[in-house]
Scaffold this motif. Structure first.
Motif, PDB file in Angstrom:
ATOM      1  N   SER A 218      91.202  42.948   3.084  1.00 28.58           N
ATOM      2  CA  SER A 218      89.849  42.548   3.488  1.00 28.58           C
ATOM      3  C   SER A 218      89.840  42.003   4.915  1.00 28.58           C
ATOM      4  O   SER A 218      88.896  42.252   5.669  1.00 28.58           O
ATOM      5  CB  SER A 218      89.256  41.531   2.506  1.00 28.58           C
ATOM      6  N   TYR A 219      90.891  41.291   5.312  1.00 27.04           N
ATOM      7  CA  TYR A 219      90.949  40.782   6.674  1.00 27.04           C
ATOM      8  C   TYR A 219      91.114  41.926   7.675  1.00 27.04           C
ATOM      9  O   TYR A 219      90.553  41.887   8.771  1.00 27.04           O
ATOM     10  CB  TYR A 219      92.067  39.748   6.824  1.00 27.04           C
ATOM     11  N   ALA A 220      91.841  42.963   7.290  1.00 23.31           N
ATOM     12  CA  ALA A 220      91.980  44.146   8.151  1.00 23.31           C
ATOM     13  C   ALA A 220      90.607  44.753   8.419  1.00 23.31           C
ATOM     14  O   ALA A 220      90.327  45.199   9.540  1.00 23.31           O
ATOM     15  CB  ALA A 220      92.920  45.167   7.511  1.00 23.31           C
ATOM     16  N   ASP A 221      89.745  44.767   7.420  1.00 20.69           N
ATOM     17  CA  ASP A 221      88.378  45.268   7.610  1.00 20.69           C
ATOM     18  C   ASP A 221      87.545  44.308   8.461  1.00 20.69           C
ATOM     19  O   ASP A 221      86.813  44.734   9.360  1.00 20.69           O
ATOM     20  CB  ASP A 221      87.684  45.465   6.258  1.00 20.69           C
ATOM     21  N   GLU A 222      87.673  43.007   8.187  1.00 24.31           N
ATOM     22  CA  GLU A 222      86.868  42.010   8.891  1.00 24.31           C
ATOM     23  C   GLU A 222      87.119  42.014  10.395  1.00 24.31           C
ATOM     24  O   GLU A 222      86.174  41.892  11.178  1.00 24.31           O
ATOM     25  CB  GLU A 222      87.152  40.611   8.332  1.00 24.31           C
ATOM     26  N   ILE A 223      88.375  42.121  10.815  1.00 22.94           N
ATOM     27  CA  ILE A 223      88.668  42.024  12.249  1.00 22.94           C
ATOM     28  C   ILE A 223      88.196  43.251  13.029  1.00 22.94           C
ATOM     29  O   ILE A 223      88.205  43.234  14.257  1.00 22.94           O
ATOM     30  CB  ILE A 223      90.169  41.758  12.530  1.00 22.94           C
ATOM     31  N   GLN A 224      87.751  44.265  12.329  1.00 22.72           N
ATOM     32  CA  GLN A 224      87.191  45.433  13.004  1.00 22.72           C
ATOM     33  C   GLN A 224      85.674  45.304  13.202  1.00 22.72           C
ATOM     34  O   GLN A 224      85.034  46.232  13.683  1.00 22.72           O
ATOM     35  CB  GLN A 224      87.529  46.699  12.213  1.00 22.72           C
ATOM     36  N   GLN A 225      85.133  44.143  12.855  1.00 28.25           N
ATOM     37  CA  GLN A 225      83.703  43.872  13.017  1.00 28.25           C
ATOM     38  C   GLN A 225      83.504  42.869  14.154  1.00 28.25           C
ATOM     39  O   GLN A 225      84.353  42.003  14.389  1.00 28.25           O
ATOM     40  CB  GLN A 225      83.125  43.293  11.715  1.00 28.25           C
ATOM     41  N   PRO A 226      82.386  42.953  14.862  1.00 26.92           N
ATOM     42  CA  PRO A 226      82.151  42.037  15.993  1.00 26.92           C
ATOM     43  C   PRO A 226      82.249  40.549  15.618  1.00 26.92           C
ATOM     44  O   PRO A 226      82.751  39.751  16.406  1.00 26.92           O
ATOM     45  CB  PRO A 226      80.734  42.395  16.450  1.00 26.92           C
ATOM     46  N   ALA A 227      81.810  40.197  14.426  1.00 29.07           N
ATOM     47  CA  ALA A 227      81.793  38.780  14.042  1.00 29.07           C
ATOM     48  C   ALA A 227      83.197  38.176  13.936  1.00 29.07           C
ATOM     49  O   ALA A 227      83.359  36.965  14.122  1.00 29.07           O
ATOM     50  CB  ALA A 227      81.065  38.615  12.711  1.00 29.07           C
ATOM     51  N   PHE A 228      84.196  38.993  13.644  1.00 31.81           N
ATOM     52  CA  PHE A 228      85.551  38.469  13.425  1.00 31.81           C
ATOM     53  C   PHE A 228      86.608  39.079  14.336  1.00 31.81           C
ATOM     54  O   PHE A 228      87.757  38.677  14.303  1.00 31.81           O
ATOM     55  CB  PHE A 228      85.980  38.682  11.968  1.00 31.81           C
ATOM     56  N   GLY A 229      86.223  40.027  15.153  1.00 32.71           N
ATOM     57  CA  GLY A 229      87.191  40.730  15.984  1.00 32.71           C
ATOM     58  C   GLY A 229      87.589  40.027  17.262  1.00 32.71           C
ATOM     59  O   GLY A 229      88.496  40.478  17.959  1.00 32.71           O
ATOM     60  N   GLU A 230      86.899  38.924  17.575  1.00 38.14           N
ATOM     61  CA  GLU A 230      87.228  38.143  18.776  1.00 38.14           C
ATOM     62  C   GLU A 230      87.302  39.018  20.031  1.00 38.14           C
ATOM     63  O   GLU A 230      88.172  38.852  20.874  1.00 38.14           O
ATOM     64  CB  GLU A 230      88.539  37.374  18.594  1.00 38.14           C
ATOM     65  N   GLY A 231      86.405  39.976  20.120  1.00 42.79           N
ATOM     66  CA  GLY A 231      86.362  40.853  21.278  1.00 42.79           C
ATOM     67  C   GLY A 231      87.292  42.051  21.195  1.00 42.79           C
ATOM     68  O   GLY A 231      87.250  42.931  22.054  1.00 42.79           O
ATOM     69  N   LEU A 232      88.110  42.099  20.185  1.00 48.20           N
ATOM     70  CA  LEU A 232      89.043  43.221  20.019  1.00 48.20           C
ATOM     71  C   LEU A 232      88.589  44.198  18.946  1.00 48.20           C
ATOM     72  O   LEU A 232      89.282  45.174  18.650  1.00 48.20           O
ATOM     73  CB  LEU A 232      90.443  42.698  19.670  1.00 48.20           C
ATOM     74  N   ASP A 233      87.422  43.963  18.358  1.00 47.89           N
ATOM     75  CA  ASP A 233      86.969  44.796  17.247  1.00 47.89           C
ATOM     76  C   ASP A 233      86.861  46.266  17.637  1.00 47.89           C
ATOM     77  O   ASP A 233      87.213  47.149  16.856  1.00 47.89           O
ATOM     78  CB  ASP A 233      85.642  44.280  16.687  1.00 47.89           C
ATOM     79  N   GLY A 234      86.385  46.557  18.836  1.00 46.67           N
ATOM     80  CA  GLY A 234      86.264  47.953  19.274  1.00 46.67           C
ATOM     81  C   GLY A 234      87.615  48.633  19.373  1.00 46.67           C
ATOM     82  O   GLY A 234      87.782  49.780  18.930  1.00 46.67           O
ATOM     83  N   VAL A 235      88.585  47.946  19.941  1.00 48.07           N
ATOM     84  CA  VAL A 235      89.947  48.489  20.039  1.00 48.07           C
ATOM     85  C   VAL A 235      90.516  48.711  18.641  1.00 48.07           C
ATOM     86  O   VAL A 235      91.106  49.763  18.358  1.00 48.07           O
ATOM     87  CB  VAL A 235      90.860  47.537  20.853  1.00 48.07           C
ATOM     88  N   LEU A 236      90.318  47.742  17.759  1.00 46.74           N
ATOM     89  CA  LEU A 236      90.843  47.865  16.398  1.00 46.74           C
ATOM     90  C   LEU A 236      90.154  49.000  15.635  1.00 46.74           C
ATOM     91  O   LEU A 236      90.808  49.740  14.894  1.00 46.74           O
ATOM     92  CB  LEU A 236      90.705  46.538  15.655  1.00 46.74           C
TER      93      LEU A 236
END
Length: 172
Positions: A12-30
């Motif tokens: 679930s965290y792998a999915d979350e960090i790919q979203q703007p709210a949790f990606g800390e600016g890296l969501d697009g790269v992820l």
């Protein structure tokens, strides 16, 4: 140069960090590397830590018959020098004594938890000032037991005997 894989503490965290709210600016790269992002569940080996078969516990128990858990709780309280108190919630922490793991938060919260009737048992090693703070807390309160070091059997007893497990963390 790019990573072959990116791993996280859970699917679930792998999915979350790919979203703007949790990606800390890296969501697009992820998201662009979603095929390489994997979550590996950060959990417990339920065969090794099964209270129905764990030889470190005073009495076995399982979800259909919890009678042994009360025996285990009392045995742990006795072992670590806490008063036998079946009605007091017994909270346990096993881990590294570091700020990253939130041990300072646990130390700050301990007096309030004790005032609310809880008992605490902690086991681990880490930063010397945090070790000392836990030992001092234990010396000041009969409801707190701090063990500095690592003891595999005691870790099993804490996980199997406590009413709740404390897992503070500053990063997760």
């Amino acid at each position: 140069l790019k990573a072959t894989m990116v791993s996280t503490v859970s699917p679930s965290y792998a999915d979350e960090i790919q979203q703007p709210a949790f990606g800390e600016g890296l969501d697009g790269v992820l998201r662009s590397r979603e095929d390489a992002v994997r979550g590996i569940l950060n959990g417990i080996d339920d065969d090794l830590w099964n209270p129905a078969t764990d030889p470190a516990l005073a009495a076995p128990f399982h979800r259909e018959d919890l009678a042994g858990k009360a025996v285990d709780k009392e045995a742990l309280q006795q072992q670590v020098g806490l008063p036998a108190s079946p009605d007091s919630p017994l909270l346990g922490f096993v881990g590294r004594f570091t700020a990253q793991k939130g041990v300072d938060v646990l130390i700050d919260a301990a007096p309030d938890l004790v005032a609310r009737g809880c008992q605490l048992v902690v086991l681990g090693t880490g930063d010397a000032p945090l070790e000392q703070s836990l030992l001092d807390l234990s010396a000041r309160s009969e409801a707190v037991a701090a063990v500095v070091g690592f003891d595999n059997d005691l870790a099993h007893q804490i996980f199997g005997s406590c009413d709740g497990l404390l897992m503070p963390s500053r990063y997760e």
